[in-house]
Design a protein around this motif. Sequence first.
Motif, short mmCIF file in Angstrom:
data_model
loop_
_atom_site.label_atom_id
_atom_site.label_comp_id
_atom_site.label_asym_id
_atom_site.label_seq_id
_atom_site.Cartn_x
_atom_site.Cartn_y
_atom_site.Cartn_z
N UNK A 36 49.83 36.97 38.14
CA UNK A 36 49.50 37.24 36.74
C UNK A 36 48.08 37.78 36.56
N UNK A 37 47.24 37.65 37.58
CA UNK A 37 45.85 38.12 37.48
C UNK A 37 45.83 39.64 37.28
N UNK A 42 38.17 40.92 40.64
CA UNK A 42 38.26 39.72 39.81
C UNK A 42 36.96 38.94 39.89
N UNK A 43 36.53 38.41 38.77
CA UNK A 43 35.37 37.53 38.74
C UNK A 43 35.58 36.50 37.64
N UNK A 49 40.85 31.87 34.25
CA UNK A 49 41.95 30.97 34.61
C UNK A 49 42.23 31.02 36.12
N UNK A 50 42.28 32.22 36.68
CA UNK A 50 42.54 32.39 38.11
C UNK A 50 41.44 31.74 38.94
N UNK A 51 40.19 32.05 38.61
CA UNK A 51 39.05 31.54 39.40
C UNK A 51 38.94 30.02 39.29
N UNK A 78 40.34 38.84 49.63
CA UNK A 78 39.26 37.89 49.39
C UNK A 78 38.13 38.18 50.37
N UNK A 79 36.88 38.15 49.89
CA UNK A 79 35.70 38.48 50.69
C UNK A 79 34.70 37.35 50.74
#
Length: 89
Positions: A36-37, A42-43, A49-51, A78-79
């Motif tokens: 859903x992201x 992304x931040x 909600x995701x983070x 992801x980094x």
Amino acid sequence: MAITEQQIFEMIQHWLAYKENGYFGSSYGGLDIALAAPEGQLNIESCKEFMTKLQEDIPILIERPLTRIVKSAPIITFYFGDEHKTYNL
């Protein structure tokens, strides 16, 4: 013994393998929320909600935060600095 980036990437892989509430009696799981992201980088501002869910389920990410997350369905990357891992959603 310190937790390595590789071990954290394995935790993320496990988290992405389960839908939210994937364990009986636990809200653990990130597949639904990752799908859903929004697309792109992304931040915490763009996808709170995701983070928040990611850090709740994998608390080491509060102490050792990821440097970047990029979603380009059907993959998410992801980094940690120059180290990164890409997963299929």
